[in-house]
Design a protein around this motif. Structure first.
Motif, mmCIF file in Angstrom:
data_model
loop_
_atom_site.group_PDB
_atom_site.id
_atom_site.type_symbol
_atom_site.label_atom_id
_atom_site.label_comp_id
_atom_site.label_asym_id
_atom_site.label_seq_id
_atom_site.Cartn_x
_atom_site.Cartn_y
_atom_site.Cartn_z
ATOM 1 N N UNK A 248 0.834 -1.195 0.000
ATOM 2 C CA UNK A 248 0.000 0.000 0.000
ATOM 3 C C UNK A 248 0.872 1.249 0.000
ATOM 4 N N UNK A 249 0.279 2.357 -0.408
ATOM 5 C CA UNK A 249 1.003 3.620 -0.355
ATOM 6 C C UNK A 249 1.306 3.991 1.095
ATOM 7 N N UNK A 250 0.400 3.661 2.005
ATOM 8 C CA UNK A 250 0.644 3.931 3.429
ATOM 9 C C UNK A 250 1.896 3.203 3.916
ATOM 10 N N UNK A 251 2.074 1.961 3.475
ATOM 11 C CA UNK A 251 3.280 1.212 3.852
ATOM 12 C C UNK A 251 4.511 1.825 3.215
ATOM 13 N N UNK A 252 4.375 2.322 1.999
ATOM 14 C CA UNK A 252 5.501 2.974 1.332
ATOM 15 C C UNK A 252 5.953 4.196 2.125
ATOM 16 N N UNK A 253 5.009 4.968 2.640
ATOM 17 C CA UNK A 253 5.360 6.162 3.415
ATOM 18 C C UNK A 253 6.239 5.779 4.598
ATOM 19 N N UNK A 254 5.915 4.700 5.253
ATOM 20 C CA UNK A 254 6.685 4.272 6.432
ATOM 21 C C UNK A 254 8.131 3.970 6.061
ATOM 22 N N UNK A 255 8.336 3.257 4.963
ATOM 23 C CA UNK A 255 9.720 2.913 4.608
ATOM 24 C C UNK A 255 10.479 4.134 4.105
ATOM 25 N N UNK A 256 9.811 5.021 3.360
ATOM 26 C CA UNK A 256 10.478 6.233 2.891
ATOM 27 C C UNK A 256 10.836 7.128 4.071
ATOM 28 N N UNK A 257 9.948 7.234 5.037
ATOM 29 C CA UNK A 257 10.219 8.054 6.225
ATOM 30 C C UNK A 257 11.457 7.550 6.957
ATOM 31 N N UNK A 258 11.593 6.235 7.058
ATOM 32 C CA UNK A 258 12.769 5.670 7.715
ATOM 33 C C UNK A 258 14.048 5.987 6.961
ATOM 34 N N UNK A 259 13.998 5.909 5.632
ATOM 35 C CA UNK A 259 15.178 6.228 4.819
ATOM 36 C C UNK A 259 15.538 7.702 4.941
ATOM 37 N N UNK A 260 14.543 8.579 4.926
ATOM 38 C CA UNK A 260 14.805 10.011 5.087
ATOM 39 C C UNK A 260 15.490 10.285 6.426
ATOM 40 N N UNK B 274 19.317 11.564 6.546
ATOM 41 C CA UNK B 274 19.480 12.911 7.109
ATOM 42 C C UNK B 274 20.494 12.882 8.252
ATOM 43 N N UNK B 275 20.421 11.861 9.075
ATOM 44 C CA UNK B 275 21.377 11.741 10.182
ATOM 45 C C UNK B 275 22.789 11.483 9.670
ATOM 46 N N UNK B 276 22.909 10.657 8.630
ATOM 47 C CA UNK B 276 24.229 10.300 8.103
ATOM 48 C C UNK B 276 24.856 11.430 7.297
ATOM 49 N N UNK B 277 24.034 12.294 6.707
ATOM 50 C CA UNK B 277 24.534 13.367 5.831
ATOM 51 C C UNK B 277 24.122 14.735 6.362
ATOM 52 N N UNK B 278 24.140 14.890 7.658
ATOM 53 C CA UNK B 278 23.646 16.119 8.296
ATOM 54 C C UNK B 278 24.365 17.353 7.751
ATOM 55 N N UNK B 279 23.576 18.362 7.422
ATOM 56 C CA UNK B 279 24.128 19.623 6.945
ATOM 57 C C UNK B 279 24.465 19.661 5.472
ATOM 58 N N UNK C 58 13.661 20.667 3.555
ATOM 59 C CA UNK C 58 14.788 20.898 4.452
ATOM 60 C C UNK C 58 14.489 20.289 5.818
ATOM 61 N N UNK C 59 15.395 19.449 6.265
ATOM 62 C CA UNK C 59 15.294 18.900 7.614
ATOM 63 C C UNK C 59 16.070 19.820 8.558
ATOM 64 N N UNK C 60 15.370 20.479 9.470
ATOM 65 C CA UNK C 60 15.984 21.433 10.389
ATOM 66 C C UNK C 60 15.830 20.951 11.818
ATOM 67 N N UNK C 61 16.466 21.640 12.729
ATOM 68 C CA UNK C 61 16.359 21.283 14.146
ATOM 69 C C UNK C 61 14.943 21.487 14.666
ATOM 70 N N UNK C 62 14.156 22.268 13.939
ATOM 71 C CA UNK C 62 12.770 22.529 14.341
ATOM 72 C C UNK C 62 11.768 21.689 13.564
#
Length: 201
Positions: free
Chosen positions: A122-134, A138-143, A184-188
């Protein structure tokens, strides 16, 4: 405010006059629009981290950017950013499925965000896996600037994550081939800079 900037680029168009459902099929795309790639090179960041889903159409799009003069590093291949799995419907068209009176089609259209195609996800399941990858990238390539060459479903899933909207709402976004979406993933939290922009048109 330090941020990690995601440049989500949908791959170049896949020639398909009959509206075939590609999903995870490894099909080629059309990279002949030289002006489009030159326009993208003018607006994309210098020295980004390159992320691809692993499918041919994303690799070809990256190659066309390089041919247009963009310097790109070797890609990080992240399978979690691949397109939605449409199961046994992949390779067929919606019209073909309707003509064949596929019994799974009506339940799917009743709730296309939460219902998985037969043998797919489902698309809902896809969102979960994409969110995890993001989150992980983001943590590995911060900034950094992250150029992710991905798929329409991937972009919609990322927007669902960034905007905290429902899967059904995220499906309303148009995501054209070779369009840019910037998150953009920010501290906020997430900030949406642009969606489905064609900088060369």
């Amino acid at each position: 405010m330090n941020s990690t900037r995601w440049w989500l680029l949908r791959h170049a168009p896949v020639p398909c006059p009959h509206g075939r459902i590609n999903g995870r099929l490894d099909v080629a795309c059309d990279t002949s629009e030289d002006e489009a790639f030159q326009g993208l090179v003018r607006v994309l960041p210098v020295n980004p981290v390159l992320v691809e889903s692993g499918l041919l159409r994303c690799r070809q799009t990256a190659g066309a950017l390089e041919a247009a003069g963009m310097l790109l590093p070797p890609p990080i291949v992240e399978p979690e950013l691949v397109e939605q799995d449409f199961g046994r419907w992949q390779g067929r068209s919606w019209l073909e499925l309707e003509t064949a009176k596929d019994p799974d089609l009506a339940p799917f259209w009743a709730d296309p965000a939460a219902t998985a195609p037969p043998g797919g996800e489902s698309f809902a399941a896809m969102i979960e896996r994409v969110a995890g990858a993001l989150e992980n990238l983001t943590a590995a390539q911060a900034g950094r600037d992250i150029l992710a060459i991905v798929h329409a479903g991937t972009v919609r899933a990322a927007l669902a994550t960034a905007l905290d909207i429902t899967p059904a709402q995220a499906l309303r976004f148009a995501v054209h081939p070779l369009s840019l979406t910037r998150l953009d993933a920010t501290s906020e939290g997430w900030r949406v800079e642009m969606v489905n922009v064609l900088p060369y048109s």
